[in-house]
Design an enzyme around this catalytic site. Structure first.
Site, PDB file in Angstrom:
ATOM      1  CE1 TYR A 125      -4.110  -2.070   0.455  1.00  0.00           C
ATOM      2  CE2 TYR A 125      -4.294   0.634   0.428  1.00  0.00           C
ATOM      3  CZ  TYR A 125      -4.637  -0.733   0.672  1.00  0.00           C
ATOM      4  OH  TYR A 125      -6.502  -1.069   0.157  1.00  0.00           O
ATOM      5  CE  LYS A 192       0.210 -17.621   0.522  1.00  0.00           C
ATOM      6  NZ  LYS A 192      -1.057 -18.923   1.207  1.00  0.00           N
ATOM      7  CG  ASP A 225      -4.416 -18.768   3.329  1.00  0.00           C
ATOM      8  OD1 ASP A 225      -3.339 -18.963   3.754  1.00  0.00           O
ATOM      9  OD2 ASP A 225      -3.292 -20.029   1.977  1.00  0.00           O
ATOM     10  CG  ASP A 249      -7.625  -2.652   2.178  1.00  0.00           C
ATOM     11  OD1 ASP A 249      -9.042  -2.119   2.456  1.00  0.00           O
ATOM     12  OD2 ASP A 249      -8.050  -3.001   0.551  1.00  0.00           O
TER      13      ASP A 249
END
Ligand code: NAD
Length: 359
Positions: A125, A192, A225, A249
Site C-alpha cells: 500500500y 503469509k 488464507d 484492508d
C-alpha cells in the site's frame, strides 16, 4: 475536568447529518467537548481549493483527536486522497476496526466479537509502483533480475512490498496494548510468511518477539488464507487480529460483513501524536440531505474515540444505548429494517433522539 477539544470534520454527502447526530450523542453523555469544526472533502475543495486544507490538519495536530465523516472522492485526477493524506500527514499508523455483533442487525453470523488491527503505512500500500513498459520499470526490473535467481518479465508492472522491523513492532505493540487496555484475551498475527519469507517473515518474527512482553495475553499466528476460512468456520476462537496493510484492508471488510456491514462499522486511525475516528462507510450521496442515513457507524466511532480518551464508562453507555435502540427495532433507519421500507423507518434525527433517550 477541562473540556476535550476535538476536531469535527463533517465531510460530504450524508457526513454532516451523521456527524451532527454523533455530536449530539457525545454531548448528551455529559462529557464536555469543544468542537473545532473543520472542512475536508468536496466543499473544502470549493472553499479552500484543497480537499484537505492545511487548517484542518493544523486543527487535528493541535487537538490530537479528530472525528470525521465520510468524504466523496472527487472524480478526475489530480486530487489528494483525504484519507491517505490525513494518515500520512499525521502518522496514523494503526487502523482499528472492531467488529461485534449487534443483535437486531441482519447478518449471517451471530456472537461475533473481533478486532482487526491493520498496519496503515507500509506493505504493498505504500504506493511505490512502476507501470508496465516504462523506463523506470525497466530499470527496476533490470536491477532485480541482476540480483535475484527469479526473473521478472520485462513487461511487468511492479509494486514494491515493504515491511520494516519498526513498522511491524509498533503495530503489534499497538494490538497488544489495545488487548491489555480492553481486557481482550488473545492476539493473532496474520501473515503469509510461508511464501513471503522475508517481508511477512519479518512481521511474524517481530510479532513473536513482542508477544513475549505480554505474557498475560495469548498469542498465535495464522496464514492469511487459513485465517479467512477459520473466521467463517469458528470465529469464536479468535479475538484481536493484527496484520500488515493489505491483508488488513481485506479482513477488516470481511469482519464488517460478518457483523452486518457498512451502516454499523466504526473505525479509528491512530498514531503517536493524533487519532482520527470515522465510520467505514462512504458519503452515500443518494441519501444525503434526506434525514435517512444510519448514524450508528459514526456514533460507534465516537464511542471508540471516548475509549481512546480514557472515557470507558461513557463509551459503554453510548454502545449500550445504540444496541438498545437497534434491538427494540422501532426507532431505526431504513437499512436496519427487514422490509427496508423508508416510509416505516425512523429518520437519522429520530434514531439519534432515541439513542440519547437511552443514555
Ligand atoms: P457508500 O458507503 O457511500 O454507499 C454504499 C451504499 O451503502 C449506499 O448506497 C447506501 O445504500 C449504503 N450506506 C452506506 N452508509 C450508509 C448509512 N450510514 N446509512 C444508510 N445507508 C448507508 O459507498 P460508495 O457509494 O461506494 O461511495 C460513495 C462515495 O463515498 C464515493 O465518493 C467514495 O469514494 C466515498 N467513500 C469515502 C469513504 C471515506 O471517506 N472514509 C469510504 C468509502 C467511500
Amino acid at each position: 475536568m477541562a473540556a476535550y477539544s476535538v476536531t469535527l470534520i463533517p465531510g460530504d454527502g450524508i457526513g454532516p447529518e451523521v456527524a451532527e447526530a454523533t455530536r449530539r450523542v457525545l454531548d448528551a453523555t455529559g462529557i464536555e467537548f469543544t468542537w473545532e469544526v473543520r472542512d475536508a472533502g468536496i466543499e473544502a475543495q470549493e472553499r479552500h481549493g484543497d480537499v484537505l486544507p492545511e487548517e484542518t490538519l493544523a486543527s487535528v495536530r493541535a487537538t490530537k483527536v479528530g472525528l470525521k465523516g465520510p468524504i466523496t472522492t472527487p472524480i478526475g485526477g489530480g486530487f489528494r486522497s483525504v484519507n491517505v493524506g490525513l494518515r500520512h500527514a499525521l502518522g496514523l499508523y494503526a487502523n482499528l476496526r472492531p467488529g461485534a455483533t449487534i443483535p437486531g442487525v441482519q447478518s449471517t453470523f451471530s456472537d461475533i466479537d473481533l478486532v482487526v488491527v491493520r498496519e496503515n503505512m507500509e506493505d504493498l500500500y505504500a504506493g511505490v509502483e512502476f507501470d508496465t513498459g516504462t523506463a523506470d520499470a525497466a530499470q527496476v526490473i533490470a536491477t532485480v533480475n541482476g540480483l535475484s535467481t527469479r526473473q521478472v518479465p520485462a513487461d511487468a508492472a511492479v509494486s514494491i512490498k515493504m515491511i520494516t522491523p519498526e513498522g511491524s513492532r509498533r503495530i503489534v505493540r499497538f494490538a497488544f496494548e489495545y488487548a491489555r487496555a480492553n481486557g481482550r484475551r488473545m492476539v493473532t498475527a496474520v501473515h503469509k510468511a510461508n511464501i513471503m519469507k522475508f517481508t511477512d517473515g519479518l512481521f511474524l518474527r517481530v510479532a513473536q518477539e513482542v508477544a513475549t512482553e505480554y505474557p498475560e495475553i495469548q498469542f498465535n499466528d495464522r496464514i492469511v488464507d487459513n485465517m479467512c476460512m477459520q473466521l467463517m468456520q469458528k470465529p469464536g476462537e479468535y479475538d484481536v487480529l493484527v496484520m500488515p496493510n493489505l491483508y488488513g484492508d481485506i479482513l477488516s471488510d470481511l469482519v464488517a460483513g460478518m457483523v452486518g456491514g457498512l451502516g454499523v462499522a466504526p473505525s479509528g486511525n491512530i498514531g503517536p501524536d493524533a487519532a482520527v475516528f470515522e465510520p467505514i462507510h462512504g458519503s452515500a450521496p443518494s441519501h444525503a440531505g434526506k434525514d435517512e442515513a444510519n448514524p450508528t457507524a459514526m456514533i460507534l466511532s465516537g464511542a471508540l474515540m471516548l475509549r481512546h480518551l480514557g472515557e470507558q464508562a461513557a463509551a459503554e453507555r453510548v454502545e449500550r444505548a445504540v444496541k438498545a435502540v437497534i434491538a427494540a427495532g422501532e426507532q431505526v433507519t431504513y437499512d436496519l429494517r427487514a422490509d427496508r421500507d423508508p416510509a416505516k423507518a425512523a429518520g437519522t434525527a429520530a434514531m439519534t433522539d432515541a439513542i440519547i433517550a437511552q443514555l
